[in-house]
Design an enzyme around this catalytic site. Sequence first.
Site, PDB file in Angstrom:
ATOM      1  CG  ASP A  29      -2.038   0.974   1.154  1.00  0.00           C
ATOM      2  OD1 ASP A  29      -3.205   0.550   1.063  1.00  0.00           O
ATOM      3  OD2 ASP A  29      -1.762   2.203   1.178  1.00  0.00           O
ATOM      4  CD  GLN A  92     -14.504  -0.490  -2.643  1.00  0.00           C
ATOM      5  OE1 GLN A  92     -15.653  -0.768  -2.325  1.00  0.00           O
ATOM      6  NE2 GLN A  92     -13.880  -1.074  -3.647  1.00  0.00           N
ATOM      7  CB  VAL A  94      -9.085   1.981  -4.974  1.00  0.00           C
ATOM      8  CG1 VAL A  94      -8.756   1.471  -6.369  1.00  0.00           C
ATOM      9  CG2 VAL A  94      -8.050   3.001  -4.519  1.00  0.00           C
ATOM     10  CG  HIS A  98      -8.677  -2.872  -2.292  1.00  0.00           C
ATOM     11  ND1 HIS A  98      -9.599  -2.165  -3.019  1.00  0.00           N
ATOM     12  CD2 HIS A  98      -8.472  -2.156  -1.155  1.00  0.00           C
ATOM     13  CE1 HIS A  98      -9.934  -1.057  -2.364  1.00  0.00           C
ATOM     14  NE2 HIS A  98      -9.278  -1.040  -1.224  1.00  0.00           N
ATOM     15  CG  HIS A 100      -6.817  -2.907   3.149  1.00  0.00           C
ATOM     16  ND1 HIS A 100      -6.041  -1.788   2.946  1.00  0.00           N
ATOM     17  CD2 HIS A 100      -8.035  -2.616   2.624  1.00  0.00           C
ATOM     18  CE1 HIS A 100      -6.762  -0.858   2.319  1.00  0.00           C
ATOM     19  NE2 HIS A 100      -7.979  -1.337   2.113  1.00  0.00           N
TER      20      HIS A 100
HETATM   21  P1  DGP Z   1      -9.616   1.582   0.397  1.00  0.00           P
HETATM   22  O1  DGP Z   1      -9.850   2.761   1.275  1.00  0.00           O
HETATM   23  O2  DGP Z   1     -10.025   0.291   1.064  1.00  0.00           O
HETATM   24  O3  DGP Z   1     -10.191   1.759  -0.991  1.00  0.00           O
HETATM   25  O4  DGP Z   1      -8.036   1.474   0.261  1.00  0.00           O
HETATM   26  C1  DGP Z   1      -7.344   1.878  -0.873  1.00  0.00           C
HETATM   27  C2  DGP Z   1      -5.886   1.782  -0.547  1.00  0.00           C
HETATM   28  O5  DGP Z   1      -5.180   1.852  -1.761  1.00  0.00           O
HETATM   29  C3  DGP Z   1      -5.355   2.904   0.347  1.00  0.00           C
HETATM   30  O6  DGP Z   1      -4.871   2.334   1.555  1.00  0.00           O
HETATM   31  C4  DGP Z   1      -4.233   3.531  -0.452  1.00  0.00           C
HETATM   32  C5  DGP Z   1      -3.964   2.531  -1.536  1.00  0.00           C
HETATM   33  N1  DGP Z   1      -3.616   3.131  -2.823  1.00  0.00           N
HETATM   34  C6  DGP Z   1      -4.321   4.034  -3.533  1.00  0.00           C
HETATM   35  N2  DGP Z   1      -3.697   4.344  -4.683  1.00  0.00           N
HETATM   36  C7  DGP Z   1      -2.581   3.582  -4.715  1.00  0.00           C
HETATM   37  C8  DGP Z   1      -1.512   3.435  -5.647  1.00  0.00           C
HETATM   38  O7  DGP Z   1      -1.479   4.057  -6.713  1.00  0.00           O
HETATM   39  N3  DGP Z   1      -0.529   2.555  -5.333  1.00  0.00           N
HETATM   40  C9  DGP Z   1      -0.540   1.823  -4.171  1.00  0.00           C
HETATM   41  N4  DGP Z   1       0.485   0.992  -3.956  1.00  0.00           N
HETATM   42  N5  DGP Z   1      -1.519   1.930  -3.261  1.00  0.00           N
HETATM   43  C10 DGP Z   1      -2.525   2.800  -3.525  1.00  0.00           C
END
Ligand code: DGP
Length: 110
Positions: A29, A92, A94, A98, A100
């Site tokens: 993350d 959420q 994204v 997913h 975590h």
């Molecule tokens: P959620 O809130 O459950 O949708 O978590 C999305 C997670 O994705 C958040 O902890 C940050 C991570 N994230 C968002 N954009 C990117 C990215 O471009 N690269 C990576 N590695 N993580 C990302």
Amino acid sequence: MPSIFSKIIDREIPADIVFEDDVCLAFRDINPKAPVHVLVIPKKEIESLAHLSDEDESIVGHCVLAVAKIAAQEGLADGYNMVVNCGQAGGQEVPHLHFHLLGGAKQTLV
Ligand code: DGP
């Protein structure tokens, strides 16, 4: 609709990938909430838990098993958390399903 995670799957943007197979991809993350914070995503574009259909059952099982394997790979023998946020009220951000994996610090999330 393709999200930023589709771009990571397609290698259009970089990520610190820790595991990959035909069904899923796992990467660290970008904004870690624990010493180990890995996201496991299905390669199939599924928006959220709420968008799963019966045919996705094996994909979800595969992703959960991947979480457990990666936890072992990351040395989280003492335990860890797996969290799935779903939808706006679930926090959420994204819109690509997913899982975590959070570990390395004792925390109780529920
Ligand atoms: P959620 O809130 O459950 O949708 O978590 C999305 C997670 O994705 C958040 O902890 C940050 C991570 N994230 C968002 N954009 C990117 C990215 O471009 N690269 C990576 N590695 N993580 C990302």
